[in-house]
Structures are given as structure tokens and as C-alpha cells.
Enzyme design. Structure first.
Site, PDB file in Angstrom:
ATOM      1  N   TYR A   1      -0.940  -0.299   9.900  1.00 26.60           N
ATOM      2  CA  TYR A   1      -1.127  -0.711   8.508  1.00 26.60           C
ATOM      3  C   TYR A   1       0.110  -0.388   7.666  1.00 26.60           C
ATOM      4  CZ  TYR A   1      -3.568  -1.014   3.976  1.00 26.60           C
ATOM      5  OH  TYR A   1      -3.954  -1.351   2.683  1.00 26.60           O
TER       6      TYR A   1
ATOM      7  N   SER B   1       0.841  -1.201   0.000  1.00 26.70           N
ATOM      8  CA  SER B   1       0.000   0.000   0.000  1.00 26.70           C
ATOM      9  C   SER B   1       0.871   1.243   0.000  1.00 26.70           C
ATOM     10  CB  SER B   1      -0.912   0.012   1.233  1.00 26.70           C
ATOM     11  OG  SER B   1      -1.588   1.257   1.353  1.00 26.70           O
TER      12      SER B   1
ATOM     13  N   LYS C   1       2.514  -3.018   5.641  1.00 26.34           N
ATOM     14  CA  LYS C   1       2.654  -2.928   4.189  1.00 26.34           C
ATOM     15  C   LYS C   1       4.093  -2.634   3.776  1.00 26.34           C
ATOM     16  CE  LYS C   1      -1.524  -3.894   2.993  1.00 26.34           C
ATOM     17  NZ  LYS C   1      -1.794  -5.224   2.407  1.00 26.34           N
TER      18      LYS C   1
END
Length: 299
Positions: free
Chosen positions: A96, A83, A100
Site C-alpha cells: 500500500y 496516504s 501511494k
């Protein structure tokens, strides 16, 4: 099958089910995901661990379970979903973004370690509105505006390039980071030195402050967010639009618009979050969803 990718034993069962059903595993797409968006100084240990467990540990679990079988058959491909939260940055996503960014190192390591067995590993940073993205908070005007943009991004646009990376025609493509945003496909840069400072007598704390840091300052990266870097509307014009530039680029391989042309009639275990039925060469595909649900899709 309700196994979760976040658990080692469960990941083994997921891959074993694919082997029992189809006899082999030629590709794995690590697409399972969850979100626990919280500003860093308020994020709990549980909120951090929950996201790492699915995105990073889950991808390692499933990839590690499939790797010996790909080694034995001397071929296979992994596609992991990274991401721009990790590649560039986003607000309130330390968990997150860490997961990622960690996938970048994991994919490169798989590509390096498995190269001699003809096993490939690549990453895609997908821009798409999914159930996971739909869980992002929309409490502030800024968050609501961000959600409006996200809702224009089509998840179906990610699939063709994912399948292309899994195909045998993409044999020479490994260790790369791509992005897909509606009708746009990106190749991302990877960290390499951009400036060097040398001192014949070595460095002290003070000389680093006085000389090294000022030398580098012009090349520092700003604290940009993903939306600052991708600050134009997603390109969604038809392929035959007069502004389309695909004819200026060499295609990855001829015939990539035909899925049946990409694959021998083998099975591929796709580990990810999707409700859509996918068939490769007319064969069913196994899905393990983010909540651990596993479903079989038949032609």
C-alpha cells in the site's frame, strides 16, 4: 458496468461511458482502493501486485484514458488519493505504501506534462473510516486501538476539499500534496535537499562512512509511523467554535461553500469508492467503485 480500474481496457470503457452520458470529462478523482496488509517478510507476490494494480496502475489507467479528452478541450483536473502510509510510513503496508508513494510521482508527472493544456493534478492524503479501512486487521491490542481512532474519522469531510480542487476557481493549484483529517486541511512538504556534503578530492567508501554520514546524522528522519506524526486527536469542533482559526487564513476562493457556484453545468467522472450520491451544478456524477462496479447518480 462492472469494469475494473485495474485493467487498461476497462478504464477506457469507464471514461468512454462518462463521455457517452455527459459529453465530456472535466475531472477525475482516483479513489479506488484495496488493502492486503501483511508484514513485509511474509507478504506474497499476489498481495503486493493486487494493491499496486488498483491504487497505482488503476490511477494511471483511468488518468491516461481521460487525458486525451482533457487535452483536446484544454482543461481538466485530476485528484488522486495518496496516504500517509506512503508519505510517512505504517506497519505491515509495504504494498500500500509503495502504491501511494508512487502516486506522488504520477501526479507530479501529470501536472508537469499536462500544464500547457491547462490540466491540473493534485493529491489528497485522506484520513477517513471507509469500507477499505474497515478491512484492516484488529488482531492485536495495538491494532484495535488504531481502529478506534480510525473510526472517528469521517469520510464526508474529504469531499468539500476534493471538489474545491476540481473547481475552476482552483485554477492555479497543481502539483501539490494535501491532507484532510476531519476539520483539518494540510499542505505537505515535498522532497528537497536539506543538507550538502562536499569533498574537493571526491569521495571514497571510507570517507563517506567517516565524514559524509556523520555530517548528515543530525538531520536524519526517525522511523516514525503516521500515528507518531499525527499524534493529536482529530479536530472536529464546529466551524463557529471560539478556537476556530479559519478567519486567520485567506480562503482558496470566495463562495466555496456553494457547490453550484464552483462548476459550470458540466459532467465530472469521479472514479472512486463511495456510496454517497454527489451532484455538481445539479448534474449527475459517474462513480467507478473499487470492485469495478459503475453506477449513475441522477439529480
Amino acid at each position: 458496468n462492472t469494469d475494473s480500474v485495474a485493467n487498461w481496457e476497462s478504464a477506457q470503457k469507464i471514461v468512454q461511458q462518462a463521455l457517452d452520458l455527459y459529453g465530456r470529462v472535466d475531472g477525475v478523482v482516483n479513489n479506488a482502493g484495496n488493502l492486503r496488509d501483511v508484514i513485509f517478510h511474509k507478504m506474497s507476490e499476489e498481495e503486493f501486485d493486487a494493491v499496486i494494480a488498483v491504487h497505482l496502475k488503476g490511477s494511471w489507467n483511468v488518468s491516461r484514458a481521460a487525458a486525451p479528452h482533457m487535452k483536446a478541450q484544454e482543461g481538466g483536473a485530476f485528484v488522486h488519493m495518496t496516504s500517509t502510509s506512503g508519505l510517512v510510513g505504517n506497519f505491515g503496508q509495504a504494498n500500500y505504501a509503495s502504491a501511494k508513494a508512487g502516486l506522488v510521482g504520477l501526479s507530479k508527472s501529470i501536472a508537469v506534462d499536462m500544464q500547457k493544456f491547462n490540466v491540473r493534478s493534485n493529491l489528497i492524503a485522506p484520513f477517513a473510516f471507509t469500507r477499505m479501512v474497515g478491512s484492516i486487521p484488529t488482531d492485536t491490542p495495538e491494532q484495535k486501538e488504531r481502529m478506534k481512532t480510525l473510526m472517528t474519522l469521517e469520510a464526508d469531510k474529504i469531499a468539500p476539499f476534493t471538489l474545491a480542487l476540481l473547481s475552476e476557481q482552483a485554477q492555479g493549484v497543481t502539483g501539490q500534496i494535501f491532507g484532510v483529517r476531519n476539520n483539518e486541511i494540510y499542505l505537505f512538504s515535498q522532497p528537497r535537499p536539506i543538507r550538502t556534503a562536499h569533498s574537493g578530492e571526491g569521495w571514497t567508501v571510507q570517507s563517506c562512512i567517516d565524514r559524509a554520514l556523520p555530517m548528515f546524522k543530525a538531520s536524519f528522519y526517525p522511523l516514525e509511523l503516521s500515528r507518531d506524526v499525527f499524534n493529536w486527536d482529530p479536530v472536529s469542533v464546529p466551524l463557529n467554535h471560539k478556537n476556530d482559526e479559519t478567519s486567520m487564513r485567506e480562503p482558496l476562493s470566495p463562495g466555496l461553500d456553494s457547490l453550484d457556484a464552483l462548476f459550470h453545468p458540466r459532467s465530472i467522472a469521479v472514479i472512486g469508492a463511495s456510496d454517497d450520491a454527489v451532484r455538481i451544478g445539479g448534474r449527475p456524477v459517474l462513480y467507478a467503485l473499487q470492485d469495478g462496479d459503475t453506477r449513475r447518480v441522477y439529480p
